[in-house]
Scaffold this motif. Structure first.
Motif, PDB file in Angstrom:
ATOM      1  N   ASN A   1     -34.228   0.259 -25.809  1.00  0.00           N
ATOM      2  CA  ASN A   1     -32.984   0.481 -25.080  1.00  0.00           C
ATOM      3  C   ASN A   1     -31.856  -0.340 -25.680  1.00  0.00           C
ATOM      4  O   ASN A   1     -30.758   0.177 -25.913  1.00  0.00           O
ATOM      5  CB  ASN A   1     -33.137   0.098 -23.603  1.00  0.00           C
ATOM      6  CG  ASN A   1     -33.777   1.209 -22.794  1.00  0.00           C
ATOM      7  OD1 ASN A   1     -33.907   2.332 -23.259  1.00  0.00           O
ATOM      8  ND2 ASN A   1     -34.192   0.886 -21.587  1.00  0.00           N
TER       9      ASN A   1
ATOM     10  N   TYR B   1     -28.697   1.640 -27.137  1.00  0.00           N
ATOM     11  CA  TYR B   1     -27.412   1.633 -26.433  1.00  0.00           C
ATOM     12  C   TYR B   1     -26.418   0.651 -27.045  1.00  0.00           C
ATOM     13  O   TYR B   1     -25.514   0.191 -26.377  1.00  0.00           O
ATOM     14  CB  TYR B   1     -27.630   1.355 -24.934  1.00  0.00           C
ATOM     15  CG  TYR B   1     -28.423   2.457 -24.287  1.00  0.00           C
ATOM     16  CD1 TYR B   1     -27.885   3.737 -24.146  1.00  0.00           C
ATOM     17  CD2 TYR B   1     -29.733   2.252 -23.862  1.00  0.00           C
ATOM     18  CE1 TYR B   1     -28.619   4.766 -23.588  1.00  0.00           C
ATOM     19  CE2 TYR B   1     -30.478   3.280 -23.303  1.00  0.00           C
ATOM     20  CZ  TYR B   1     -29.914   4.527 -23.171  1.00  0.00           C
ATOM     21  OH  TYR B   1     -30.635   5.568 -22.634  1.00  0.00           O
TER      22      TYR B   1
ATOM     23  N   ASP C   1     -28.045  -7.492 -25.903  1.00  0.00           N
ATOM     24  CA  ASP C   1     -27.348  -6.585 -26.828  1.00  0.00           C
ATOM     25  C   ASP C   1     -25.847  -6.609 -26.597  1.00  0.00           C
ATOM     26  O   ASP C   1     -25.376  -7.052 -25.551  1.00  0.00           O
ATOM     27  CB  ASP C   1     -27.902  -5.150 -26.705  1.00  0.00           C
ATOM     28  CG  ASP C   1     -27.562  -4.490 -25.374  1.00  0.00           C
ATOM     29  OD1 ASP C   1     -26.362  -4.299 -25.093  1.00  0.00           O
ATOM     30  OD2 ASP C   1     -28.501  -4.148 -24.624  1.00  0.00           O
TER      31      ASP C   1
ATOM     32  N   ILE D   1     -23.775  -1.713 -18.716  1.00  0.00           N
ATOM     33  CA  ILE D   1     -24.143  -0.913 -17.540  1.00  0.00           C
ATOM     34  C   ILE D   1     -23.196  -1.290 -16.398  1.00  0.00           C
ATOM     35  O   ILE D   1     -22.971  -2.479 -16.154  1.00  0.00           O
ATOM     36  CB  ILE D   1     -25.600  -1.222 -17.116  1.00  0.00           C
ATOM     37  CG1 ILE D   1     -26.567  -0.998 -18.300  1.00  0.00           C
ATOM     38  CG2 ILE D   1     -26.028  -0.385 -15.916  1.00  0.00           C
ATOM     39  CD1 ILE D   1     -27.917  -1.658 -18.143  1.00  0.00           C
TER      40      ILE D   1
ATOM     41  N   ILE E   1     -31.229   1.382 -12.317  1.00  0.00           N
ATOM     42  CA  ILE E   1     -31.741   1.752 -13.646  1.00  0.00           C
ATOM     43  C   ILE E   1     -33.265   1.776 -13.748  1.00  0.00           C
ATOM     44  O   ILE E   1     -33.807   2.380 -14.658  1.00  0.00           O
ATOM     45  CB  ILE E   1     -31.150   0.869 -14.775  1.00  0.00           C
ATOM     46  CG1 ILE E   1     -31.395  -0.606 -14.471  1.00  0.00           C
ATOM     47  CG2 ILE E   1     -29.671   1.174 -15.007  1.00  0.00           C
ATOM     48  CD1 ILE E   1     -31.058  -1.514 -15.642  1.00  0.00           C
TER      49      ILE E   1
ATOM     50  N   TYR F   1     -33.409   7.925 -13.653  1.00  0.00           N
ATOM     51  CA  TYR F   1     -32.019   7.483 -13.536  1.00  0.00           C
ATOM     52  C   TYR F   1     -31.430   7.187 -14.915  1.00  0.00           C
ATOM     53  O   TYR F   1     -31.997   6.450 -15.704  1.00  0.00           O
ATOM     54  CB  TYR F   1     -31.893   6.235 -12.650  1.00  0.00           C
ATOM     55  CG  TYR F   1     -30.450   6.018 -12.265  1.00  0.00           C
ATOM     56  CD1 TYR F   1     -29.863   6.765 -11.251  1.00  0.00           C
ATOM     57  CD2 TYR F   1     -29.651   5.134 -12.990  1.00  0.00           C
ATOM     58  CE1 TYR F   1     -28.525   6.621 -10.938  1.00  0.00           C
ATOM     59  CE2 TYR F   1     -28.310   4.988 -12.678  1.00  0.00           C
ATOM     60  CZ  TYR F   1     -27.758   5.739 -11.656  1.00  0.00           C
ATOM     61  OH  TYR F   1     -26.436   5.605 -11.359  1.00  0.00           O
ATOM     62  N   ARG F   2     -30.302   7.785 -15.179  1.00  0.00           N
ATOM     63  CA  ARG F   2     -29.555   7.500 -16.404  1.00  0.00           C
ATOM     64  C   ARG F   2     -28.105   7.338 -16.025  1.00  0.00           C
ATOM     65  O   ARG F   2     -27.604   8.056 -15.178  1.00  0.00           O
ATOM     66  CB  ARG F   2     -29.674   8.671 -17.402  1.00  0.00           C
ATOM     67  CG  ARG F   2     -31.021   8.742 -18.026  1.00  0.00           C
ATOM     68  CD  ARG F   2     -31.180   9.997 -18.796  1.00  0.00           C
ATOM     69  NE  ARG F   2     -31.118  11.154 -17.915  1.00  0.00           N
ATOM     70  CZ  ARG F   2     -31.360  12.383 -18.308  1.00  0.00           C
ATOM     71  NH1 ARG F   2     -31.664  12.628 -19.558  1.00  0.00           N
ATOM     72  NH2 ARG F   2     -31.291  13.372 -17.474  1.00  0.00           N
ATOM     73  N   THR F   3     -27.448   6.412 -16.659  1.00  0.00           N
ATOM     74  CA  THR F   3     -26.028   6.275 -16.344  1.00  0.00           C
ATOM     75  C   THR F   3     -25.278   7.379 -17.085  1.00  0.00           C
ATOM     76  O   THR F   3     -25.775   7.919 -18.076  1.00  0.00           O
ATOM     77  CB  THR F   3     -25.494   4.910 -16.803  1.00  0.00           C
ATOM     78  OG1 THR F   3     -25.495   4.893 -18.227  1.00  0.00           O
ATOM     79  CG2 THR F   3     -26.360   3.783 -16.290  1.00  0.00           C
TER      80      THR F   3
ATOM     81  N   SER G   1     -24.878   6.787 -20.763  1.00  0.00           N
ATOM     82  CA  SER G   1     -25.984   6.959 -21.704  1.00  0.00           C
ATOM     83  C   SER G   1     -26.024   8.372 -22.275  1.00  0.00           C
ATOM     84  O   SER G   1     -26.672   8.623 -23.270  1.00  0.00           O
ATOM     85  CB  SER G   1     -27.312   6.629 -21.027  1.00  0.00           C
ATOM     86  OG  SER G   1     -27.628   7.627 -20.094  1.00  0.00           O
TER      87      SER G   1
ATOM     88  N   ARG H   1     -29.437   7.642 -26.351  1.00  0.00           N
ATOM     89  CA  ARG H   1     -30.535   8.434 -26.890  1.00  0.00           C
ATOM     90  C   ARG H   1     -30.242   9.922 -26.926  1.00  0.00           C
ATOM     91  O   ARG H   1     -31.079  10.679 -27.366  1.00  0.00           O
ATOM     92  CB  ARG H   1     -31.743   8.249 -25.991  1.00  0.00           C
ATOM     93  CG  ARG H   1     -32.291   6.912 -26.045  1.00  0.00           C
ATOM     94  CD  ARG H   1     -33.785   7.014 -26.237  1.00  0.00           C
ATOM     95  NE  ARG H   1     -34.236   5.687 -26.455  1.00  0.00           N
ATOM     96  CZ  ARG H   1     -34.455   4.834 -25.461  1.00  0.00           C
ATOM     97  NH1 ARG H   1     -34.317   5.207 -24.232  1.00  0.00           N
ATOM     98  NH2 ARG H   1     -34.825   3.624 -25.740  1.00  0.00           N
TER      99      ARG H   1
ATOM    100  N   SER I   1     -33.236  10.957 -24.075  1.00  0.00           N
ATOM    101  CA  SER I   1     -33.215  10.049 -22.935  1.00  0.00           C
ATOM    102  C   SER I   1     -33.694  10.785 -21.685  1.00  0.00           C
ATOM    103  O   SER I   1     -33.151  11.817 -21.320  1.00  0.00           O
ATOM    104  CB  SER I   1     -31.774   9.560 -22.737  1.00  0.00           C
ATOM    105  OG  SER I   1     -31.567   9.157 -21.423  1.00  0.00           O
ATOM    106  N   VAL I   2     -34.743  10.265 -21.050  1.00  0.00           N
ATOM    107  CA  VAL I   2     -35.195  10.914 -19.819  1.00  0.00           C
ATOM    108  C   VAL I   2     -35.126   9.993 -18.609  1.00  0.00           C
ATOM    109  O   VAL I   2     -35.314  10.415 -17.477  1.00  0.00           O
ATOM    110  CB  VAL I   2     -36.619  11.517 -19.919  1.00  0.00           C
ATOM    111  CG1 VAL I   2     -36.604  12.795 -20.700  1.00  0.00           C
ATOM    112  CG2 VAL I   2     -37.609  10.534 -20.481  1.00  0.00           C
ATOM    113  N   GLY I   3     -34.883   8.719 -18.858  1.00  0.00           N
ATOM    114  CA  GLY I   3     -34.760   7.798 -17.729  1.00  0.00           C
ATOM    115  C   GLY I   3     -36.089   7.386 -17.113  1.00  0.00           C
ATOM    116  O   GLY I   3     -36.159   7.101 -15.921  1.00  0.00           O
TER     117      GLY I   3
ATOM    118  N   GLY J   1     -38.304   5.246 -19.143  1.00  0.00           N
ATOM    119  CA  GLY J   1     -38.753   4.050 -19.884  1.00  0.00           C
ATOM    120  C   GLY J   1     -38.776   2.798 -19.023  1.00  0.00           C
ATOM    121  O   GLY J   1     -39.769   2.055 -19.011  1.00  0.00           O
ATOM    122  N   LEU J   2     -37.713   2.577 -18.266  1.00  0.00           N
ATOM    123  CA  LEU J   2     -37.644   1.361 -17.460  1.00  0.00           C
ATOM    124  C   LEU J   2     -38.560   1.434 -16.235  1.00  0.00           C
ATOM    125  O   LEU J   2     -38.997   0.407 -15.729  1.00  0.00           O
ATOM    126  CB  LEU J   2     -36.206   1.055 -17.032  1.00  0.00           C
ATOM    127  CG  LEU J   2     -35.279   0.529 -18.144  1.00  0.00           C
ATOM    128  CD1 LEU J   2     -33.897   0.202 -17.581  1.00  0.00           C
ATOM    129  CD2 LEU J   2     -35.860  -0.694 -18.832  1.00  0.00           C
TER     130      LEU J   2
ATOM    131  N   SER K   1     -25.495  -6.084 -22.584  1.00  0.00           N
ATOM    132  CA  SER K   1     -26.460  -6.327 -21.508  1.00  0.00           C
ATOM    133  C   SER K   1     -27.428  -7.428 -21.886  1.00  0.00           C
ATOM    134  O   SER K   1     -27.714  -7.649 -23.055  1.00  0.00           O
ATOM    135  CB  SER K   1     -27.282  -5.061 -21.249  1.00  0.00           C
ATOM    136  OG  SER K   1     -26.443  -3.948 -21.085  1.00  0.00           O
TER     137      SER K   1
END
Ligand code: ADP
Length: 238
Positions: free
Chosen positions: A136, A140, A164, A169, A177, A182-184, A187, A193, A197-199, A201-202, A226
């Protein structure tokens, strides 16, 4: 009491409905891309080498995205059903981290501090969790910036920071998150991604962190970057 039960059932139904909607939507997008490119290949693929390559690359990427999605969903489903057995062993976290960071190359991830510490961990799960934070941070942020990793150890506890200088965010997104899918909004645009990006990973990382009694704190500012801080229980050195 009964009305509270009813409320719970209603909440579960709503959650399930949202979940099925989210999954269907996430699978529909790559499938549409794959079908679209197959049609193009059937019509023009044989004559146009460039188009052929573009189609093959897109189909490959979409298939990889679908595979990631399905694997993350299976992981979370097994976790929820209590079928995700961990095999914890003594691990040198500094060694593990050094090896993981080396995979990214010095331009993208740099170690600012690495203090020796030992933990009890399921190595495969732990790597999956650390990859989620590192991937991430790298995804990002701009390619010409490096992610900083710091591991500090004190008695009984280690602090691992992944910092980073990326897109950041928003305050209102921070509590969400770790939720599934959930994706902002950020993103989905510029850095990030894109389609992969599928939201999830976290959500996976959080489950693994919980299994290792790791606390996660996040600080972030839009446009500045972040910091994900993991507070990790450690073992006494032997
Ligand atoms: P994704 O596959 O979308 O990256 P994650 O569950 O890993 O899913 O992350 C959820 C969302 O949190 C991302 O879509 C992104 O909006 C935001 N996010 C996570 N890490 C960062 C970061 N280091 N910088 C900016 N945004 C982030």
């Amino acid at each position: 009491m009964q009305s509270r039960n009813k409320e719970k059932v209603r909440e579960n139904n709503q959650w399930e409905e949202r979940f099925v909607n989210d999954v269907s939507h996430e699978l529909r997008t790559p499938l549409t891309i794959i079908r679209g490119y197959i049609e193009i290949l059937e019509r023009y693929g044989a004559q146009d080498a460039e188009l052929f390559q573009e189609a093959v690359t897109s189909i490959k990427n979409s298939a990889a995205n679908m595979q990631n999605l399905v694997e993350s969903l299976l992981f979370l489903a097994r976790a929820e059903a209590g079928n995700q057995a961990l095999n914890k062993v003594r691990v040198d976290l500094d060694d593990l981290l050094r090896r993981l960071v080396a995979e990214y190359g010095n331009e993208r991830v740099q170690i600012a501090k690495l203090e020796a510490c030992k933990i009890m961990a399921d190595t495969e799960f732990y790597k999956k969790m650390l990859w989620a934070f590192l991937d991430n941070a790298v995804s990002y942020s701009a390619p010409d910036t490096a992610v900083k990793v710091e591991l500090r150890a004190t008695m009984g506890e280690a602090t691992l920071k992944v910092i980073d200088k990326g897109i950041g965010i928003a305050k209102e997104d921070l509590p969400k998150i770790f939720e599934r899918f959930y994706r902002t909004d950020k993103s989905r645009t510029n850095l990030g991604r894109g389609a992969s990006s599928v939201g999830l990973g976290l959500s996976v990382a959080k489950w693994i962190a919980d299994q290792h009694e790791i606390k996660i704190e996040v600080k972030s500012k839009i446009g500045t970057g972040s910091e994900f801080k993991l507070i990790i229980p450690t073992l006494k050195p032997k």
